[in-house]
Design a protein around this motif. Structure first.
Motif, PDB file in Angstrom:
ATOM      1  N   GLY A 185       0.716  -1.202   0.026  1.00 12.74           N
ATOM      2  CA  GLY A 185      -0.188  -0.038   0.028  1.00 12.74           C
ATOM      3  C   GLY A 185       0.721   1.228  -0.112  1.00 12.74           C
ATOM      4  O   GLY A 185       0.233   2.372  -0.464  1.00 12.74           O
ATOM      5  N   SER A 186       1.852   1.231   0.742  1.00 15.35           N
ATOM      6  CA  SER A 186       2.730   2.560   0.780  1.00 15.35           C
ATOM      7  C   SER A 186       3.363   3.076  -0.755  1.00 15.35           C
ATOM      8  O   SER A 186       3.620   4.104  -0.947  1.00 15.35           O
ATOM      9  CB  SER A 186       3.746   2.421   1.683  1.00 15.35           C
ATOM     10  OG  SER A 186       4.855   1.246   1.400  1.00 15.35           O
ATOM     11  N   VAL A 187       3.734   1.796  -1.646  1.00 14.33           N
ATOM     12  CA  VAL A 187       4.547   2.157  -2.581  1.00 14.33           C
ATOM     13  C   VAL A 187       3.923   1.447  -3.700  1.00 14.33           C
ATOM     14  O   VAL A 187       3.688   0.175  -3.587  1.00 14.33           O
ATOM     15  CB  VAL A 187       6.030   1.695  -2.623  1.00 14.33           C
ATOM     16  CG1 VAL A 187       6.720   2.135  -3.888  1.00 14.33           C
ATOM     17  CG2 VAL A 187       6.793   2.358  -1.680  1.00 14.33           C
ATOM     18  N   ALA A 188       3.396   1.771  -4.874  1.00 14.73           N
ATOM     19  CA  ALA A 188       2.935   1.120  -5.948  1.00 14.73           C
ATOM     20  C   ALA A 188       3.868   0.101  -6.642  1.00 14.73           C
ATOM     21  O   ALA A 188       5.173   0.637  -6.972  1.00 14.73           O
ATOM     22  CB  ALA A 188       2.327   2.101  -6.911  1.00 14.73           C
ATOM     23  N   VAL A 189       3.542  -1.046  -7.049  1.00 17.79           N
ATOM     24  CA  VAL A 189       4.220  -1.903  -7.834  1.00 17.79           C
ATOM     25  C   VAL A 189       3.324  -2.346  -8.796  1.00 17.79           C
ATOM     26  O   VAL A 189       2.095  -2.924  -8.665  1.00 17.79           O
ATOM     27  CB  VAL A 189       4.949  -3.048  -7.264  1.00 17.79           C
ATOM     28  CG1 VAL A 189       5.741  -3.982  -7.960  1.00 17.79           C
ATOM     29  CG2 VAL A 189       5.564  -2.770  -5.996  1.00 17.79           C
ATOM     30  N   PRO A 201       0.617   5.690  -4.018  1.00 18.43           N
ATOM     31  CA  PRO A 201      -0.804   5.595  -3.992  1.00 18.43           C
ATOM     32  C   PRO A 201      -1.095   7.014  -2.981  1.00 18.43           C
ATOM     33  O   PRO A 201      -2.221   7.660  -3.245  1.00 18.43           O
ATOM     34  CB  PRO A 201      -1.290   4.479  -3.098  1.00 18.43           C
ATOM     35  CG  PRO A 201      -0.345   3.225  -3.707  1.00 18.43           C
ATOM     36  CD  PRO A 201       1.170   4.430  -3.646  1.00 18.43           C
ATOM     37  N   LEU A 202      -0.529   7.439  -2.138  1.00 20.72           N
ATOM     38  CA  LEU A 202      -0.845   8.635  -1.484  1.00 20.72           C
ATOM     39  C   LEU A 202      -0.664  10.018  -2.148  1.00 20.72           C
ATOM     40  O   LEU A 202      -1.449  10.921  -1.987  1.00 20.72           O
ATOM     41  CB  LEU A 202       0.351   8.723  -0.174  1.00 20.72           C
ATOM     42  CG  LEU A 202       1.717   9.154  -0.526  1.00 20.72           C
ATOM     43  CD1 LEU A 202       2.003  10.501  -0.633  1.00 20.72           C
ATOM     44  CD2 LEU A 202       2.583   8.471   0.643  1.00 20.72           C
ATOM     45  N   MET A 203      -0.145   9.802  -3.385  1.00 16.98           N
ATOM     46  CA  MET A 203      -0.093  10.911  -4.348  1.00 16.98           C
ATOM     47  C   MET A 203      -1.347  11.325  -5.066  1.00 16.98           C
ATOM     48  O   MET A 203      -1.550  11.896  -5.751  1.00 16.98           O
ATOM     49  CB  MET A 203       1.202  11.097  -5.112  1.00 16.98           C
ATOM     50  CG  MET A 203       2.387  11.112  -4.356  1.00 16.98           C
ATOM     51  SD  MET A 203       2.307  12.800  -3.688  1.00 16.98           S
ATOM     52  CE  MET A 203       2.369  13.874  -5.323  1.00 16.98           C
ATOM     53  N   ASP A 204      -2.049  10.204  -4.912  1.00 19.26           N
ATOM     54  CA  ASP A 204      -3.583   9.969  -5.698  1.00 19.26           C
ATOM     55  C   ASP A 204      -4.666   9.623  -4.843  1.00 19.26           C
ATOM     56  O   ASP A 204      -4.480   9.898  -3.744  1.00 19.26           O
ATOM     57  CB  ASP A 204      -3.156   8.819  -6.676  1.00 19.26           C
ATOM     58  CG  ASP A 204      -3.806   9.015  -7.910  1.00 19.26           C
ATOM     59  OD1 ASP A 204      -5.003   9.785  -7.901  1.00 19.26           O
ATOM     60  OD2 ASP A 204      -3.665   8.505  -9.084  1.00 19.26           O
ATOM     61  N   ASP A 205      -5.653   9.350  -5.258  1.00 18.41           N
ATOM     62  CA  ASP A 205      -6.701   8.859  -4.693  1.00 18.41           C
ATOM     63  C   ASP A 205      -6.857   7.286  -4.399  1.00 18.41           C
ATOM     64  O   ASP A 205      -7.360   6.558  -5.357  1.00 18.41           O
ATOM     65  CB  ASP A 205      -8.134   9.248  -5.212  1.00 18.41           C
ATOM     66  CG  ASP A 205      -9.339   8.928  -4.446  1.00 18.41           C
ATOM     67  OD1 ASP A 205      -9.344   8.225  -3.234  1.00 18.41           O
ATOM     68  OD2 ASP A 205     -10.486   9.307  -4.729  1.00 18.41           O
ATOM     69  N   PRO A 206      -6.390   6.928  -3.319  1.00 19.69           N
ATOM     70  CA  PRO A 206      -6.200   5.187  -2.999  1.00 19.69           C
ATOM     71  C   PRO A 206      -7.488   4.557  -3.206  1.00 19.69           C
ATOM     72  O   PRO A 206      -7.585   3.470  -3.932  1.00 19.69           O
ATOM     73  CB  PRO A 206      -5.865   4.846  -1.859  1.00 19.69           C
ATOM     74  CG  PRO A 206      -5.039   6.400  -1.509  1.00 19.69           C
ATOM     75  CD  PRO A 206      -5.706   7.446  -2.182  1.00 19.69           C
ATOM     76  N   ALA A 207      -8.708   5.236  -3.149  1.00 24.23           N
ATOM     77  CA  ALA A 207      -9.957   4.791  -3.588  1.00 24.23           C
ATOM     78  C   ALA A 207     -10.387   4.185  -4.912  1.00 24.23           C
ATOM     79  O   ALA A 207     -11.059   3.469  -5.285  1.00 24.23           O
ATOM     80  CB  ALA A 207     -11.197   5.670  -3.063  1.00 24.23           C
TER      81      ALA A 207
END
Length: 256
Positions: free
Chosen positions: A19-23, A210-216
């Motif tokens: 969740g903290s970093v996108a892969v 994801p925190l730079m975007d909307d995780p929803a």
């Protein structure tokens, strides 16, 4: 986001966490492409998530690193050993990554097991195309977050439609206000990528945090129903880059 999340976004684009970093996983007709790897202790989650969405991690052929920070490259050695994949990064960030590790060792800070930088492998540069099977990703160099952060533009499948997606690989400023030359470099990268993505007709925006975007949006993609607007498709990609530029300018109002 849970560490266990593994979500289809579009027909050939999967989010495989944590969740903290996108892969990101891109399946092609000739194997798999992975964008970033996360770091320990999360690498096994990434490998398991690849399996959860129906693919064999041993079929990864390319690992494209968005930039040379540990949270993005930390799993590269383990996944490369598992799959035999080529690890690709820009020349500037291969050097940056090696320098960071050398300086840490010089100051008595040995990397933790699993956190070692990968050995220099495949160098990608502005204008290159990474092709695997039926999928090609166009490479851009976006200095600012690091000296050689990566930008990518590539096609994704949405039912019968083919759309263009992109990732700006360094969207977070490091702590503290950036100096003016760094900020000017960063703004020039944004302008360059805006021109490239506008020309390519990009309508799908992905992030490496994801925190730079909307995780929803991640769970919305899982719940998306055919025939309804897709949460990852936008006609306002350029606005996202404009907002990034304005937020950076707000850090140093004296920069035009």
């Amino acid at each position: 986001l849970s560490l266990h999340d593994a979500l289809p976004i579009l027909d050939n684009l999967y989010y495989v966490g944590p969740g903290s970093v996108a892969v990101w996983l891109i399946p092609t007709s000739a194997g798999l492409i992975l964008i970033d790897t996360a770091q320990e202790p999360y690498v096994d989650y990434v490998v398991d998530n690849i399996k959860k969405v129906g693919f064999d991690p041993k079929n990864i052929k390319y690992i494209l690193l968005s930039h040379g920070h540990l949270d993005h490259f930390g799993g590269a050695n383990k996944i490369q050993k598992l799959s035999g994949a080529r690890v690709a990064l820009t020349e500037a960030d291969w050097n940056f990554m090696a320098m960071q590790e050398a300086n840490a060792i010089k100051n008595g800070r040995q990397p933790k097991p699993g956190d070692e930088a990968p050995k220099k492998d495949m160098v990608i540069k502005e204008g290159d195309t990474v092709t695997l099977g039926d999928t090609s990703l166009k490479v851009y160099v976006m200095p600012g977050h690091t000296p050689g952060s990566l930008g990518l533009i590539f096609p994704v499948k949405d039912g019968n439609a083919t759309r263009m997606a992109s990732m700006f690989g360094g969207t977070i400023l490091l702590p503290g206000r950036p100096d003016v030359p760094t900020l000017q470099t960063y703004l020039a990268s944004i302008a360059h990528f805006k021109e490239a993505t506008t020309k390519a007709g990009v309508t799908v925006e992905i992030q490496n945090h994801p925190l730079m975007d909307d995780p929803a949006r991640l769970t919305a993609a899982r719940d998306h129903k055919a025939g309804t607007p897709h949460p990852w498709v936008t006609n306002d990609y350029a606005v996202y880059l404009d907002v990034m530029a304005e937020c950076l300018r707000a850090q140093r109002p004296e920069v035009p």
